[in-house]
Design an enzyme around this catalytic site. Structure first.
Site, mmCIF file in Angstrom:
data_model
loop_
_atom_site.group_PDB
_atom_site.id
_atom_site.type_symbol
_atom_site.label_atom_id
_atom_site.label_comp_id
_atom_site.label_asym_id
_atom_site.label_seq_id
_atom_site.Cartn_x
_atom_site.Cartn_y
_atom_site.Cartn_z
ATOM 1 N N TYR A 31 13.870 -9.821 -31.408
ATOM 2 C CA TYR A 31 15.269 -10.134 -31.124
ATOM 3 C C TYR A 31 16.199 -9.199 -31.868
ATOM 4 O O TYR A 31 15.795 -8.465 -32.773
ATOM 5 C CB TYR A 31 15.575 -11.584 -31.480
ATOM 6 C CG TYR A 31 15.705 -11.859 -32.969
ATOM 7 C CD1 TYR A 31 16.957 -11.983 -33.575
ATOM 8 C CD2 TYR A 31 14.583 -12.002 -33.781
ATOM 9 C CE1 TYR A 31 17.081 -12.237 -34.933
ATOM 10 C CE2 TYR A 31 14.690 -12.262 -35.133
ATOM 11 C CZ TYR A 31 15.938 -12.373 -35.700
ATOM 12 O OH TYR A 31 16.054 -12.613 -37.043
ATOM 13 N N ARG A 50 17.152 -0.310 -33.540
ATOM 14 C CA ARG A 50 16.296 -1.243 -34.268
ATOM 15 C C ARG A 50 15.494 -2.101 -33.292
ATOM 16 O O ARG A 50 14.313 -2.397 -33.535
ATOM 17 C CB ARG A 50 17.126 -2.121 -35.208
ATOM 18 C CG ARG A 50 16.263 -2.973 -36.129
ATOM 19 C CD ARG A 50 17.062 -3.643 -37.225
ATOM 20 N NE ARG A 50 18.064 -4.562 -36.696
ATOM 21 C CZ ARG A 50 18.836 -5.342 -37.460
ATOM 22 N NH1 ARG A 50 18.728 -5.281 -38.772
ATOM 23 N NH2 ARG A 50 19.725 -6.150 -36.910
ATOM 24 N N ARG A 103 -3.051 -19.301 -22.057
ATOM 25 C CA ARG A 103 -2.903 -19.203 -23.511
ATOM 26 C C ARG A 103 -4.040 -18.373 -24.097
ATOM 27 O O ARG A 103 -4.976 -18.897 -24.702
ATOM 28 C CB ARG A 103 -2.843 -20.583 -24.166
ATOM 29 C CG ARG A 103 -2.347 -20.508 -25.613
ATOM 30 C CD ARG A 103 -2.313 -21.861 -26.299
ATOM 31 N NE ARG A 103 -1.742 -21.728 -27.633
ATOM 32 C CZ ARG A 103 -2.414 -21.255 -28.702
ATOM 33 N NH1 ARG A 103 -3.677 -20.889 -28.574
ATOM 34 N NH2 ARG A 103 -1.816 -21.151 -29.876
ATOM 35 N N HIS A 105 -4.692 -15.034 -26.615
ATOM 36 C CA HIS A 105 -4.009 -14.195 -27.590
ATOM 37 C C HIS A 105 -3.845 -12.757 -27.094
ATOM 38 O O HIS A 105 -2.865 -12.086 -27.440
ATOM 39 C CB HIS A 105 -4.775 -14.190 -28.920
ATOM 40 C CG HIS A 105 -4.609 -15.449 -29.718
ATOM 41 N ND1 HIS A 105 -5.014 -16.671 -29.272
ATOM 42 C CD2 HIS A 105 -4.069 -15.660 -30.953
ATOM 43 C CE1 HIS A 105 -4.734 -17.597 -30.172
ATOM 44 N NE2 HIS A 105 -4.161 -17.008 -31.207
ATOM 45 N N LYS A 150 11.660 -7.344 -36.353
ATOM 46 C CA LYS A 150 12.609 -8.451 -36.158
ATOM 47 C C LYS A 150 12.012 -9.401 -35.113
ATOM 48 O O LYS A 150 12.440 -9.446 -33.948
ATOM 49 C CB LYS A 150 13.978 -7.911 -35.733
ATOM 50 C CG LYS A 150 15.135 -8.846 -36.056
ATOM 51 C CD LYS A 150 16.455 -8.111 -35.933
ATOM 52 C CE LYS A 150 17.656 -9.031 -36.125
ATOM 53 N NZ LYS A 150 17.752 -9.586 -37.474
ATOM 54 N N GLU A 182 14.125 -9.504 -50.243
ATOM 55 C CA GLU A 182 15.386 -9.747 -49.528
ATOM 56 C C GLU A 182 15.702 -11.224 -49.559
ATOM 57 O O GLU A 182 15.016 -12.006 -50.217
ATOM 58 C CB GLU A 182 15.260 -9.249 -48.081
ATOM 59 C CG GLU A 182 14.137 -9.908 -47.291
ATOM 60 C CD GLU A 182 13.985 -9.336 -45.887
ATOM 61 O OE1 GLU A 182 14.936 -8.747 -45.375
ATOM 62 O OE2 GLU A 182 12.890 -9.501 -45.299
#
Length: 287
Positions: A31, A50, A103, A105, A150, A182
């Site tokens: 995101y 980014r 489902r 992986h 992110k 951070e």
């Protein structure tokens, strides 16, 4: 509020995805969050770079080129009835086709990504809040080793941030192996003897767009600064601590683990940097 989902602009309340979307089932996606001032996105090119880096790191092809992203984002901004916005972009690995395991992986084959965007009103800290500052707590950074992505799977950050909320504080400052990384939802800066210090970009932290702007402003205005590893001892002995993010901008942390930081009030360098940041933001918005 209007949203964008897989090629369609629609009311946010009407946006729907499959329950088998890998973003929902696995948290398999990335995101971006773009601040928008007076309907102008702030540092959009940097945000899109980014986003590209995050997509590259999870081996997901970018569904749009820069020009197409810009066109979609500007249109979504224009559809909102509020000027200052926090625009959220999410790209997931999509929904497996019929015949593929719902489902598994392993990456599904031949599946288009899910692209979702929406905007909400951007609420930044007031001058009165900045004049007082905030408190923070510390915690061990127990996240994975790819924090520079992110990723939408933010459970570790959520649990860490909740520690601050439970203590009536604004942020959790994270330490890994005795060194600052951070905040749970921000970057952290340290000031000692007039020198601004920031942890270096690495796989252990996500460098924010505001982090970059602060360092650019420090260079442009002759503020002594260092980008290097910062020990827990240096963190606790700081004259000033700041948290930076798109919504907090430059916010002084005046109390850490219930102990005052420096004089226990926002320091002179935080006030100066916030002024420089506000001026820079206005200049960017005028161009």
């Amino acid at each position: 509020m209007s949203a964008y989902l897989n090629g369609e602009f629609l009311p946010l309340a009407e946006a729907r995805i499959s329950v088998l979307d890998r973003g929902f089932v696995f948290g398999d996606g990335v995101y971006e969050l773009v601040p928008v001032y007076s309907k102008k996105p702030f540092r959009l090119d940097e945000h899109l770079r980014r986003l590209q880096g995050s997509l590259d790191n999870i081996r997901l092809a970018n569904p749009h080129g820069v020009a197409e992203w810009r066109e979609l984002i500007l249109r979504l901004i224009d559809l909102q009835d509020f000027a200052d916005q926090s625009l959220y972009i999410q790209v997931t690995r999509g929904t497996p086709d019929e015949g593929q395991s719902p489902r598994d992986h392993a990456f599904p084959k031949g599946v288009p990504p899910t692209v979702f965007m929406f905007a909400q009103p951007l609420v930044t800290a007031t001058p009165e809040q900045k004049a007082v500052g905030v408190c923070a707590v510390t915690a061990a950074d127990n996240r994975w080793l790819r924090c520079n992505i992110k990723a939408i799977s933010l459970l570790a950050n959520i649990l860490l941030r909740q520690q601050a909320v439970d203590a009536d504080c604004a942020e959790t400052v994270m330490l890994r192996d005795g060194f600052l990384t951070e905040g749970a939802a921000s970057n952290i800066f340290v000031v000692k003897d007039g020198v601004l210090m920031a942890p270096p970009p690495s796989n252990l932290m996500l460098t924010g767009i505001t982090y970059d702007v602060v360092l650019e402003l420090a260079s442009a205005h002759g503020i002594p600064h260092e980008v290097r590893v910062i020990s827990e001892a240096e963190l606790r002995a700081a004259d000033e601590l700041w948290m930076t993010s798109s919504t907090k901008e430059v916010m002084a942390i005046v109390k850490l683990d219930a102990a005052p930081v420096g004089a226990g009030v926002p320091g002179p360098l935080a006030q100066r940097m916030d002024g420089l940041y506000q001026a820079f933001k206005q200049q960017v918005m005028r161009t």
